[in-house]
Design a protein around this motif. Structure first.
Motif, mmCIF file in Angstrom:
data_model
loop_
_atom_site.group_PDB
_atom_site.id
_atom_site.type_symbol
_atom_site.label_atom_id
_atom_site.label_comp_id
_atom_site.label_asym_id
_atom_site.label_seq_id
_atom_site.Cartn_x
_atom_site.Cartn_y
_atom_site.Cartn_z
ATOM 1 N N ASP A 91 0.830 -1.208 0.000
ATOM 2 C CA ASP A 91 0.000 0.000 0.000
ATOM 3 C C ASP A 91 0.866 1.261 0.000
ATOM 4 N N LEU A 92 1.970 1.226 0.756
ATOM 5 C CA LEU A 92 2.860 2.381 0.800
ATOM 6 C C LEU A 92 3.496 2.634 -0.562
ATOM 7 N N ALA A 93 3.948 1.567 -1.214
ATOM 8 C CA ALA A 93 4.552 1.718 -2.537
ATOM 9 C C ALA A 93 3.544 2.276 -3.537
ATOM 10 N N LEU B 170 0.871 4.110 -2.823
ATOM 11 C CA LEU B 170 0.615 5.496 -2.435
ATOM 12 C C LEU B 170 1.710 6.407 -2.980
ATOM 13 N N GLU B 171 2.965 6.003 -2.824
ATOM 14 C CA GLU B 171 4.080 6.811 -3.311
ATOM 15 C C GLU B 171 4.057 6.929 -4.837
ATOM 16 N N TYR B 172 3.704 5.847 -5.506
ATOM 17 C CA TYR B 172 3.666 5.847 -6.969
ATOM 18 C C TYR B 172 2.712 6.923 -7.493
ATOM 19 N N HIS B 173 1.612 7.131 -6.803
ATOM 20 C CA HIS B 173 0.607 8.098 -7.243
ATOM 21 C C HIS B 173 0.792 9.480 -6.611
ATOM 22 N N SER B 174 1.863 9.662 -5.840
ATOM 23 C CA SER B 174 2.049 10.928 -5.122
ATOM 24 C C SER B 174 2.439 12.059 -6.070
ATOM 25 N N THR B 175 2.112 13.276 -5.667
ATOM 26 C CA THR B 175 2.497 14.460 -6.433
ATOM 27 C C THR B 175 3.717 15.136 -5.811
ATOM 28 N N TYR B 176 3.987 14.851 -4.535
ATOM 29 C CA TYR B 176 5.197 15.312 -3.853
ATOM 30 C C TYR B 176 5.337 14.539 -2.550
ATOM 31 N N ARG B 177 6.549 14.619 -1.950
ATOM 32 C CA ARG B 177 6.814 13.927 -0.687
ATOM 33 C C ARG B 177 7.540 14.867 0.259
ATOM 34 N N LEU B 178 7.155 14.804 1.535
ATOM 35 C CA LEU B 178 7.844 15.537 2.594
ATOM 36 C C LEU B 178 8.197 14.548 3.698
ATOM 37 N N ASP B 179 9.435 14.591 4.179
ATOM 38 C CA ASP B 179 9.854 13.736 5.286
ATOM 39 C C ASP B 179 10.549 14.565 6.357
ATOM 40 N N VAL B 180 10.341 14.179 7.612
ATOM 41 C CA VAL B 180 11.117 14.710 8.731
ATOM 42 C C VAL B 180 11.576 13.512 9.537
ATOM 43 N N GLU B 181 12.887 13.381 9.736
ATOM 44 C CA GLU B 181 13.422 12.233 10.472
ATOM 45 C C GLU B 181 14.439 12.693 11.510
ATOM 46 N N GLY C 95 16.387 26.327 21.208
ATOM 47 C CA GLY C 95 14.933 26.431 21.302
ATOM 48 C C GLY C 95 14.159 25.430 20.473
ATOM 49 N N PHE C 96 14.822 24.356 20.025
ATOM 50 C CA PHE C 96 14.107 23.378 19.212
ATOM 51 C C PHE C 96 13.528 22.287 20.110
ATOM 52 N N ALA C 97 12.203 22.186 20.124
ATOM 53 C CA ALA C 97 11.530 21.211 20.989
ATOM 54 C C ALA C 97 10.660 20.249 20.190
ATOM 55 N N GLY C 98 10.956 20.110 18.901
ATOM 56 C CA GLY C 98 10.086 19.305 18.046
ATOM 57 C C GLY C 98 10.636 17.964 17.657
ATOM 58 N N ALA C 99 11.521 17.400 18.486
ATOM 59 C CA ALA C 99 12.201 16.165 18.105
ATOM 60 C C ALA C 99 11.309 14.926 18.133
ATOM 61 N N THR C 100 10.057 15.080 18.535
ATOM 62 C CA THR C 100 9.138 13.932 18.501
ATOM 63 C C THR C 100 8.239 13.960 17.271
ATOM 64 N N ASN C 101 8.456 14.930 16.402
ATOM 65 C CA ASN C 101 7.539 15.134 15.279
ATOM 66 C C ASN C 101 8.051 14.558 13.963
ATOM 67 N N ALA C 102 8.630 13.360 13.996
ATOM 68 C CA ALA C 102 9.005 12.700 12.748
ATOM 69 C C ALA C 102 7.755 12.466 11.919
ATOM 70 N N ARG D 131 2.656 6.864 9.058
ATOM 71 C CA ARG D 131 3.485 6.443 10.178
ATOM 72 C C ARG D 131 4.199 5.180 9.743
ATOM 73 N N ASP D 132 5.495 5.281 9.479
ATOM 74 C CA ASP D 132 6.262 4.158 8.944
ATOM 75 C C ASP D 132 6.981 3.433 10.071
ATOM 76 N N ALA D 133 7.065 2.110 9.961
ATOM 77 C CA ALA D 133 7.747 1.284 10.939
ATOM 78 C C ALA D 133 8.210 0.012 10.266
ATOM 79 N N PRO D 134 9.182 -0.703 10.858
ATOM 80 C CA PRO D 134 9.640 -1.952 10.243
ATOM 81 C C PRO D 134 8.515 -2.949 9.990
ATOM 82 N N GLN D 135 7.460 -2.910 10.828
ATOM 83 C CA GLN D 135 6.352 -3.854 10.675
ATOM 84 C C GLN D 135 5.365 -3.429 9.593
ATOM 85 N N GLY D 136 5.474 -2.201 9.106
ATOM 86 C CA GLY D 136 4.528 -1.736 8.103
ATOM 87 C C GLY D 136 4.199 -0.271 8.297
#
Length: 283
Positions: free
Chosen positions: A101-103, A105-116, A214-221, A237-242
């Motif tokens: 499903d993720l693959a 979803l990405e195939y049909h995406s118009t753009y991608r944003l990631d924060v890690e 002043g950066f307090a957003g480290a939980t917002n992956a 929400r990505d994880a090794p299990q899916g």
């Protein structure tokens, strides 16, 4: 159309959006069925993604629901009539459906944003880096299953590395760049790969350094996938299990705001490139 045994996430999303339109119009499933000349069970199957729906019926439903958003209707029609058989289908029955499903979803995406913050984004990962991540899973995966996951992750990169060139912006915390997920050689090759990909016009890489005050957003992956229209965006929400998918408009709005906040405080692309290059030289 015959009833499906199991709907894909994309098919489910079409049904969810049609249900939202029906509910916004104040109609019950039974009333919608009467307008289509069918029964309530059929409408329920369509809205759960277990039954296909034609272009004519999508437009008919949109008219009955007084939907005047032409761009949304066109996007829903495209979802209903899409017959793409993508590379991910070779993993059917071999990997959890969320990987497929993720693959898709990405195939049909118009753009991608990631924060890690702790790992390099999946679309940037080298084969050795991804293998190290999947090898850490508890309980341990059989070798064949581990290699399937690694191969699937490598193939997902088609959206940014080959002909599709989907616009992609990634914000990566210094922690993710410094943590040696695998060996020192793996870490060095991983940083080199990020620098290589960042040279592409459709890819933007930004870094959040440890010493940012002043950066307090480290939980917002987050992983955010743009749809044909904003209402069809998806947070993942990505994880090794899916992967799990988030469609709520309120939540999607919050994710977009969070991304812009993180983007605003991160280093610009050129400074980020220099930052990663310096880290690579230290290894």
């Amino acid at each position: 159309m015959p009833r499906r045994q199991q709907a894909t996430a994309r098919q489910e999303r079409l049904g969810i959006e049609l249900r939202k339109l029906r509910e916004a119009a104040g109609l019950t499933g039974r009333e919608a069925a009467a307008l289509l000349g069918t029964d309530a069970a059929r409408v329920s199957q369509i809205e759960s993604g277990l039954a296909g729906v034609s272009e004519a019926r999508v437009r008919q439903l949109a008219a009955h629901y007084s939907c005047t958003d032409d761009e949304l209707i066109t996007a829903l029609v495209a979802m209903a009539t899409d017959r793409t058989r993508g590379w991910w289908e070779e993993y059917l029955g071999l990997l959890p459906t969320s990987f497929l499903d993720l693959a898709e979803l990405e195939y049909h995406s118009t753009y991608r944003l990631d924060v890690e913050f702790l790992h390099v984004p999946g679309l940037f990962q080298t084969e050795d880096y991804a293998r190290a991540i999947f090898s850490y899973r508890v309980p341990e995966l059989p070798e064949e299953d581990l290699e399937l996951r690694v191969r699937h992750r490598m193939q997902r990169k088609v959206i940014i590395e080959e002909t599709m060139l989907t616009p992609y912006e990634a914000v990566i915390h210094e922690a993710a760049l410094r943590i040696m997920v695998g060996s020192r050689n793996t870490a060095r090759a991983q940083l080199a790969r990020i620098l290589e990909l960042a040279e592409a016009d459709h890819i933007t890489v930004r870094v959040i350094p440890f010493d940012l005050e002043g950066f307090a957003g480290a939980t917002n992956a987050m992983m955010y996938v743009g749809g044909a229209v904003a209402k069809l965006d998806t947070a993942v929400r990505d994880a090794p299990q899916g992967a799990g998918f988030i469609h709520s408009e309120a939540q999607l709005g919050a994710f977009r705001t969070l991304f812009r906040k993180v983007e605003d405080v991160s280093l610009g692309p050129e400074r980020s490139h220099d930052f990663i290059h310096k880290l690579a030289k230290e290894l």
